[in-house]
Design a protein around this motif. Structure first.
Motif, PDB file in Angstrom:
ATOM      1  N   SER A  65      54.180   2.090 -57.881  1.00  0.00           N
ATOM      2  CA  SER A  65      55.303   3.028 -57.823  1.00  0.00           C
ATOM      3  C   SER A  65      54.779   4.456 -57.952  1.00  0.00           C
ATOM      4  O   SER A  65      53.733   4.700 -58.564  1.00  0.00           O
ATOM      5  CB  SER A  65      56.310   2.720 -58.928  1.00  0.00           C
ATOM      6  OG  SER A  65      55.715   2.903 -60.190  1.00  0.00           O
ATOM      7  N   ARG A  67      56.176   8.935 -57.467  1.00  0.00           N
ATOM      8  CA  ARG A  67      57.166   9.951 -57.108  1.00  0.00           C
ATOM      9  C   ARG A  67      56.574  10.809 -55.997  1.00  0.00           C
ATOM     10  O   ARG A  67      55.530  11.438 -56.191  1.00  0.00           O
ATOM     11  CB  ARG A  67      57.512  10.820 -58.298  1.00  0.00           C
ATOM     12  CG  ARG A  67      58.325  10.095 -59.328  1.00  0.00           C
ATOM     13  CD  ARG A  67      58.859  11.047 -60.360  1.00  0.00           C
ATOM     14  NE  ARG A  67      59.692  10.298 -61.267  1.00  0.00           N
ATOM     15  CZ  ARG A  67      59.863  10.605 -62.528  1.00  0.00           C
ATOM     16  NH1 ARG A  67      59.262  11.665 -63.034  1.00  0.00           N
ATOM     17  NH2 ARG A  67      60.646   9.878 -63.288  1.00  0.00           N
ATOM     18  N   THR A  69      57.132  13.768 -54.705  1.00  0.00           N
ATOM     19  CA  THR A  69      56.813  15.176 -54.958  1.00  0.00           C
ATOM     20  C   THR A  69      55.651  15.363 -55.918  1.00  0.00           C
ATOM     21  O   THR A  69      55.045  16.437 -55.955  1.00  0.00           O
ATOM     22  CB  THR A  69      58.044  15.939 -55.498  1.00  0.00           C
ATOM     23  OG1 THR A  69      58.543  15.258 -56.640  1.00  0.00           O
ATOM     24  CG2 THR A  69      59.127  16.059 -54.439  1.00  0.00           C
ATOM     25  N   GLN A  70      55.300  14.329 -56.672  1.00  0.00           N
ATOM     26  CA  GLN A  70      54.165  14.418 -57.583  1.00  0.00           C
ATOM     27  C   GLN A  70      52.896  13.812 -56.997  1.00  0.00           C
ATOM     28  O   GLN A  70      51.799  14.210 -57.368  1.00  0.00           O
ATOM     29  CB  GLN A  70      54.492  13.708 -58.908  1.00  0.00           C
ATOM     30  CG  GLN A  70      55.578  14.396 -59.692  1.00  0.00           C
ATOM     31  CD  GLN A  70      55.952  13.628 -60.957  1.00  0.00           C
ATOM     32  OE1 GLN A  70      55.471  12.540 -61.204  1.00  0.00           O
ATOM     33  NE2 GLN A  70      56.832  14.220 -61.750  1.00  0.00           N
ATOM     34  N   ASN A 110      61.257  13.660 -52.425  1.00  0.00           N
ATOM     35  CA  ASN A 110      62.019  14.121 -53.579  1.00  0.00           C
ATOM     36  C   ASN A 110      61.338  13.598 -54.846  1.00  0.00           C
ATOM     37  O   ASN A 110      60.232  13.068 -54.776  1.00  0.00           O
ATOM     38  CB  ASN A 110      63.478  13.650 -53.491  1.00  0.00           C
ATOM     39  CG  ASN A 110      63.591  12.146 -53.332  1.00  0.00           C
ATOM     40  OD1 ASN A 110      62.806  11.378 -53.886  1.00  0.00           O
ATOM     41  ND2 ASN A 110      64.578  11.709 -52.564  1.00  0.00           N
ATOM     42  N   ASN A 111      61.992  13.737 -55.966  1.00  0.00           N
ATOM     43  CA  ASN A 111      61.408  13.346 -57.251  1.00  0.00           C
ATOM     44  C   ASN A 111      61.887  11.968 -57.712  1.00  0.00           C
ATOM     45  O   ASN A 111      61.747  11.625 -58.872  1.00  0.00           O
ATOM     46  CB  ASN A 111      61.713  14.423 -58.302  1.00  0.00           C
ATOM     47  CG  ASN A 111      60.723  14.384 -59.445  1.00  0.00           C
ATOM     48  OD1 ASN A 111      59.577  13.985 -59.281  1.00  0.00           O
ATOM     49  ND2 ASN A 111      61.169  14.794 -60.626  1.00  0.00           N
ATOM     50  N   ILE A 112      62.456  11.181 -56.811  1.00  0.00           N
ATOM     51  CA  ILE A 112      62.927   9.836 -57.154  1.00  0.00           C
ATOM     52  C   ILE A 112      61.781   8.849 -56.939  1.00  0.00           C
ATOM     53  O   ILE A 112      61.134   8.848 -55.888  1.00  0.00           O
ATOM     54  CB  ILE A 112      64.155   9.452 -56.304  1.00  0.00           C
ATOM     55  CG1 ILE A 112      65.306  10.420 -56.605  1.00  0.00           C
ATOM     56  CG2 ILE A 112      64.570   8.010 -56.555  1.00  0.00           C
ATOM     57  CD1 ILE A 112      66.506  10.265 -55.705  1.00  0.00           C
ATOM     58  N   THR A 113      61.540   8.012 -57.934  1.00  0.00           N
ATOM     59  CA  THR A 113      60.418   7.076 -57.888  1.00  0.00           C
ATOM     60  C   THR A 113      60.595   6.045 -56.773  1.00  0.00           C
ATOM     61  O   THR A 113      61.651   5.415 -56.656  1.00  0.00           O
ATOM     62  CB  THR A 113      60.269   6.352 -59.241  1.00  0.00           C
ATOM     63  OG1 THR A 113      60.018   7.328 -60.257  1.00  0.00           O
ATOM     64  CG2 THR A 113      59.131   5.350 -59.216  1.00  0.00           C
TER      65      THR A 113
END
Length: 167
Positions: A65, A67, A69-70, A110-113
């Motif tokens: 998993s 994110r 954006t990270q 986006n920042n959703i995993t």
């Protein structure tokens, strides 16, 4: 991407051919190969991919998993990223391409995993062969309500993500 890799792979094998074939039992020689040196895949997609050969003549590809954006570096105005994955099996000793498989994942930027993925690849890995996973990213940009695919070579990473050799 697969055709370019196949050509590069066989040229590389010819260039590094070892009289004793020692290099062929260690797939590390091709791990991290980059097709576009202007955009390094390992810098743009920082997610470790794992691969193993299953007993039922299939290959398991595991993506943890993450994110987007990270873990994915993207140009400004990116709305999604297309991760293209190609898997090829071959015999390094006789330079015989056996089979290949490809798929893609569309990742909202986006920042959703993104949940962990386990992909069962319907390819057989025979003794004396190797499996190579190549990956590439393509970015969908939305600027001023106009969506387009990125065409800047600096944002077109493609490379080898993981290699395994079955002795």
């Amino acid at each position: 991407t697969q055709r370019r890799f196949r050509t590069a792979f066989y040229q590389y094998l010819k260039a590094i051919a070892d009289v004793n074939n020692r290099i062929l039992t260690d797939p590390g020689f091709i791990n991290g190969f980059e097709f576009n040196t202007e955009s390094i895949l390992a810098y743009r997609f920082r997610v470790p991919v794992h691969m193993e050969s299953l007993d039922n003549d299939k290959i398991l590809l595991q993506i943890p998993s993450f994110r987007p954006t990270q873990s994915v570096t993207a140009p400004a105005y990116t709305e999604s990223v297309i991760l293209r994955i190609g898997v090829a099996t071959c015999s390094p000793e006789n330079q015989d391409h056996q089979n290949s498989y490809s798929t893609e994942m569309i990742l909202p930027y986006n920042n959703i995993t993104i949940p962990a993925q386990e992909l069962v690849i319907p390819l057989q890995l025979l003794p004396g062969t190797m499996a190579l996973v190549s990956g590439s990213l393509q970015y969908r940009i939305n600027k001023e309500n106009k969506t387009k695919m990125n065409t800047d070579k600096r944002w077109q990473p493609a490379g080898i993500m993981v290699v395994i050799f079955k002795s």
